[in-house]
Design a protein around this motif. Structure first.
Motif, short mmCIF file in Angstrom:
data_model
loop_
_atom_site.label_atom_id
_atom_site.label_comp_id
_atom_site.label_asym_id
_atom_site.label_seq_id
_atom_site.Cartn_x
_atom_site.Cartn_y
_atom_site.Cartn_z
N THR A 4 -4.63 1.80 2.14
CA THR A 4 -5.04 2.70 0.84
C THR A 4 -4.46 4.06 1.03
OG1 THR A 4 -7.22 1.57 1.48
CG2 THR A 4 -7.03 3.35 -0.37
N ASP A 5 -4.06 4.60 0.02
CA ASP A 5 -3.26 5.80 -0.12
C ASP A 5 -4.39 6.95 -0.42
OD1 ASP A 5 -2.23 8.25 -0.80
OD2 ASP A 5 -1.13 7.56 -2.41
N SER A 47 -4.54 8.85 -3.60
CA SER A 47 -4.59 8.18 -4.94
C SER A 47 -6.27 7.64 -5.34
CB SER A 47 -3.88 7.12 -4.87
OG SER A 47 -2.44 7.25 -4.87
N SER A 48 -7.15 8.03 -4.26
CA SER A 48 -8.56 7.86 -4.42
C SER A 48 -9.11 8.80 -5.59
CB SER A 48 -9.43 8.04 -3.32
OG SER A 48 -8.81 7.41 -2.05
N GLU A 82 -3.60 13.54 -12.76
CA GLU A 82 -2.87 12.60 -12.14
C GLU A 82 -1.58 12.29 -12.66
OE1 GLU A 82 -3.85 11.43 -9.27
OE2 GLU A 82 -5.88 11.81 -9.41
N ARG A 89 0.50 14.63 -10.91
CA ARG A 89 0.92 14.45 -9.53
C ARG A 89 2.18 13.18 -9.62
NH1 ARG A 89 -2.22 13.87 -5.18
NH2 ARG A 89 -4.05 13.90 -6.53
N SER A 90 2.15 12.29 -10.70
CA SER A 90 3.26 11.64 -10.71
C SER A 90 4.61 12.05 -10.95
CB SER A 90 2.88 10.43 -11.52
OG SER A 90 3.55 10.33 -12.77
N ARG A 148 5.52 13.85 -7.49
CA ARG A 148 5.97 12.95 -6.60
C ARG A 148 7.47 12.65 -6.95
NH1 ARG A 148 1.46 8.67 -5.01
NH2 ARG A 148 0.07 10.04 -3.97
N GLU A 173 0.77 17.11 -2.56
CA GLU A 173 1.93 16.39 -2.35
C GLU A 173 2.89 16.95 -1.67
OE1 GLU A 173 2.39 13.20 -3.66
OE2 GLU A 173 0.53 12.97 -4.28
N ARG A 218 2.46 15.96 1.72
CA ARG A 218 2.71 14.68 1.65
C ARG A 218 4.01 14.45 2.08
NH1 ARG A 218 0.10 9.88 -0.24
NH2 ARG A 218 1.28 8.23 0.56
#
Ligand SMILES: Cc1cc2nc3c(=O)[nH]c(=O)nc-3n(C[C@H](O)[C@H](O)[C@H](O)COP(=O)(O)OP(=O)(O)OC[C@H]3O[C@@H](n4cnc5c(N)ncnc54)[C@H](O)[C@@H]3O)c2cc1C
Length: 392
Positions: A2-3, A6-7, A17, A20-21, A24, A82, A85
């Motif tokens: 699981t990431d 992403s929870s 979200e 976020r993409s 990334r 991120e 990350r």
């Protein structure tokens, strides 16, 4: 596996979200392919800063009046997760310090003129910020700061020895703390003043300090000898430095905590891939129950601390003086990230002791985050004071 990033979180909307993409994608294209080289060289090139700025990532939290995006704080939460990350500790702190620590003093207390001269170009990536507070004898205890600034006409003359300055190697200006009270007495917190010192000012000398952590942030020691600084460079009122530091520290600690969550998530990811690739007896390391349980425990810790960090961010967005929540988030997130790094190093076996191996650098970087911006013991002092000492 699981990431953890992403929870679902009660604080994040589809808009966050989507953001976020896009973040990334930016990191995948503009940072990850080059960051190992920046860490090796101990510097981030100016082109990288401009790339962050072009995406609006150096001013997410800053007002539109200086070119910032003025977005709600959970955009910053996503960005900092991120950023952590990416797994590059030097890049993480270089950027976090610039966007959330050094420049935040200018955003909250800087005059309109200072904001146009320093904050606007910082948001645009044209000027890089350093924050020069720590001194050889004064880290946790700011009452021991000895730097002074003495008035001389329309200037202040600064004498200071500052240590462990993130971005020191390439910063264009330093937000620094000096004593300006009449007696300039040690241990008087009411006599501290913050001001901006240009790197190019006569009397400023920068020396790399060869830190084994956060390498791309070009950490340096900075001495200022008889540096003449215009009065207009004072941030806020004279002698209000201690109060400003205490206020801005909450954002600094929150940024350190949130980005530590991202760092821990990356470390688990990298380690899981390693465990899956490592053939062991009849299967792989990732199939061993003891290893799987260890990874499950670490993943659970990261999920838990992420929610604590989100709660602190929510508290901070409502009240920037959420000292207890921000201290708890900084304490727990950086400690969890350190534990994750150490356990993951163990799971790498002998590879975890090879100089230059990414997991070795991750351990150094995670450990340093438990000291910088307030050591864990200082965070515990704050938490126990606010949590218990007012009880009968
Ligand atoms: C990687 C890194 C980046 C940094 N970046 C910057 C920067 O950009 N600008 C800047 O100004 N400074 C920076 N610092 C300095 C940082 O803020 C100080 O290191 C920190 O405040 C601790 O101060 P110190 O190192 O002098 O340790 P000390 O204050 O001497 O403390 C040493 C140790 O004593 C323990 N300790 C401290 N206080 C207590 C207490 N109350 N009770 C019990 N134990 C305690 C802790 O374990 C601590 O690590 C950075 C430091 C690091 C490691």
């Amino acid at each position: 596996m699981t990431d953890p990033l992403s929870s679902p979180s009660p604080h994040l909307t589809p808009v966050h979200e989507e953001f976020r993409s896009s973040v990334r994608t930016f990191f995948r294209k503009e940072v990850v392919p080059y960051a190992a080289e920046w860490e090796r060289r101990r510097a981030m090139p100016r082109s990288a800063w401009h790339a962050f700025a072009a995406e609006g990532l150096l001013g997410l939290n800053h007002p539109t009046s200086v070119g910032g995006a003025g977005l709600d704080f959970f955009h910053s939460v996503v960005f900092l997760e991120e950023l952590g990350r990416t797994g590059f500790g030097g890049v993480r702190f270089a950027v976090a310090l610039h966007a959330y620590m050094g420049t935040s003093y200018l955003a909250t207390n800087g005059s309109a003129e200072l904001q146009q001269r320093y904050l606007r170009p910082a948001v645009a990536g044209d000027l890089i910020a350093g924050l020069a507070i720590t001194e050889p004898q004064a880290g946790s205890d700011l009452g021991r700061l000895e730097a002074t600034a003495v008035e001389d006409g329309d200037h202040l003359v600064v004498d200071a020895e500052k240590r462990f300055v993130v971005n020191g190697g390439f910063a264009d200006f330093f937000v620094t703390a000096v004593r300006t009270g009449p007696g300039r007495r040690r241990s008087s917190q009411g006599e501290l003043t913050l001001l901006v010192v240009d790197r190019t000012a006569e009397g400023v000398h920068v020396r790399p300090n060869d830190s084994i952590a956060w390498r791309a942030s070009a950490m340096a020691d900075v001495s200022m000898r008889g540096v003449r600084v215009p009065r207009e460079n004072v941030i806020g009122r004279r002698n209000s430095g201690f109060v400003q530091i205490m206020k801005n520290m909450q954002l600094e600690r929150l940024a350190a905590g949130i980005s530590a969550v991202g760092d821990a998530a990356n470390c688990l990811d990298v380690t899981w891939r390693y465990l899956k690739s490592r053939a062991m007896f009849e299967s792989t390391l990732s199939a061993k129950q003891a290893v799987r349980h260890k990874m499950a425990d670490l993943l659970t810790e990261v999920e838990a601390v992420r929610l604590l960090a989100h709660h602190a961010a929510w508290s901070y967005a409502r009240d920037p003086l959420s000292i207890t929540a921000c201290s708890m988030a900084k304490l727990k997130a950086t400690e969890v990230a350190r534990t994750v790094a150490e356990e993951c190093r163990h799971l790498h076996g002998s590879e975890g002791f090879r100089e230059g191996a990414p997991i070795v650098q991750t351990v150094h970087d995670a450990q340093a985050a438990t000291v910088a911006a307030g050591a864990s013991e200082v965070m515990r002092d704050i938490v126990v004071q606010s949590g218990y000492e007012e009880l009968p």
